[in-house]
Design a protein around this motif. Structure first.
Motif, mmCIF file in Angstrom:
data_model
loop_
_atom_site.group_PDB
_atom_site.id
_atom_site.type_symbol
_atom_site.label_atom_id
_atom_site.label_comp_id
_atom_site.label_asym_id
_atom_site.label_seq_id
_atom_site.Cartn_x
_atom_site.Cartn_y
_atom_site.Cartn_z
ATOM 1 N N PRO A 59 0.867 -1.201 -0.012
ATOM 2 C CA PRO A 59 0.050 0.036 -0.112
ATOM 3 C C PRO A 59 0.887 1.164 -0.150
ATOM 4 O O PRO A 59 1.973 1.107 0.515
ATOM 5 N N GLN A 60 0.458 2.396 -0.632
ATOM 6 C CA GLN A 60 1.444 3.528 -0.885
ATOM 7 C C GLN A 60 0.885 4.700 0.309
ATOM 8 O O GLN A 60 1.741 5.623 0.298
ATOM 9 N N HIS A 61 -0.224 4.573 1.058
ATOM 10 C CA HIS A 61 -0.122 5.651 1.804
ATOM 11 C C HIS A 61 -0.885 5.232 3.128
ATOM 12 O O HIS A 61 -1.444 3.973 3.093
ATOM 13 N N GLU A 62 -0.812 6.141 4.310
ATOM 14 C CA GLU A 62 -1.439 5.803 5.394
ATOM 15 C C GLU A 62 -3.032 5.515 5.218
ATOM 16 O O GLU A 62 -3.411 6.506 4.664
ATOM 17 N N GLY A 63 -3.692 4.718 6.043
ATOM 18 C CA GLY A 63 -4.830 4.515 5.709
ATOM 19 C C GLY A 63 -5.662 3.915 4.571
ATOM 20 O O GLY A 63 -6.783 3.679 4.588
#
Length: 187
Positions: free
Chosen positions: A162-166
């Motif tokens: 995954p590429q970002h927080e959340g």
């Protein structure tokens, strides 16, 4: 002729409007085709998974619910079939051309999407199924990296970053995006 050896023309695969300049190994092309995942395409993908195949979520942005998840040769096809039954147009679409990384894997940022027009959906048997909602669900783009067996004929590992927080990931992410609540299995 010249010794009868025909040199095949250099193939360029056209993926979702991205020019794929490097010819992809066959198993990689069977995953990164960017078309909806029909049962036929799924069967051809299953045929190129090695016996010791594993899919996992990696990197700093993996949500808690996905950290323990490992889908092996026995679990991955079922998870995919379950998702595809609820999201008949389930699509893994590379957003950029697929490149070979320094670690040998073939990778691309990939948008996973589908419309919930099929069966009611739950990613695990103990969770309440969400009735057919017609909702369009999108996850990513997240990096899918495919590692091949030494002879290059099978996929033996998939790592999803995954590429970002959340960021939501995998079938549980689809469930949450439909408004589902992940609960631990009953003891």
């Amino acid at each position: 002729g010249r010794g009868g050896e025909r040199i095949p023309p250099r193939t360029r695969t056209h993926i979702m409007g991205c020019m794929q300049s490097v010819p992809l190994p066959d198993p990689v092309a069977k995953f990164f085709h960017g078309k909806p995942m029909t049962p036929e395409l799924q069967a051809s993908l299953e045929a190129v998974l090695s016996d010791d195949f594993e899919l996992r979520f990696v990197g700093e942005f993996v949500p808690e619910y996905a950290k323990p998840v490992v889908l092996d040769r026995s679990k991955f096809p079922g998870a995919l079939k379950n998702l595809q039954a609820s999201f008949p147009n389930l699509t893994f679409a590379p957003t950029k051309s697929v490149k070979q990384k320094a670690n040998g894997s073939w990778a691309a940022l990939t948008l996973v999407s589908g419309d919930h027009t099929g069966e009611p959906f739950a990613p695990m048997p103990h969770l309440e199924k969400i009735p057919t909602s017609q909702k369009n669900v999108k996850i990513g783009p997240e990096e899918f990296a495919l590692f091949l067996t030494e002879d290059g004929t099978k996929i033996n590992k998939v790592e999803i970053t995954p590429q970002h927080e959340g960021a939501e990931v995998g079938p549980p992410g689809f469930y949450r995006k439909l408004g589902g609540e992940l609960k631990p299995p009953p003891k």
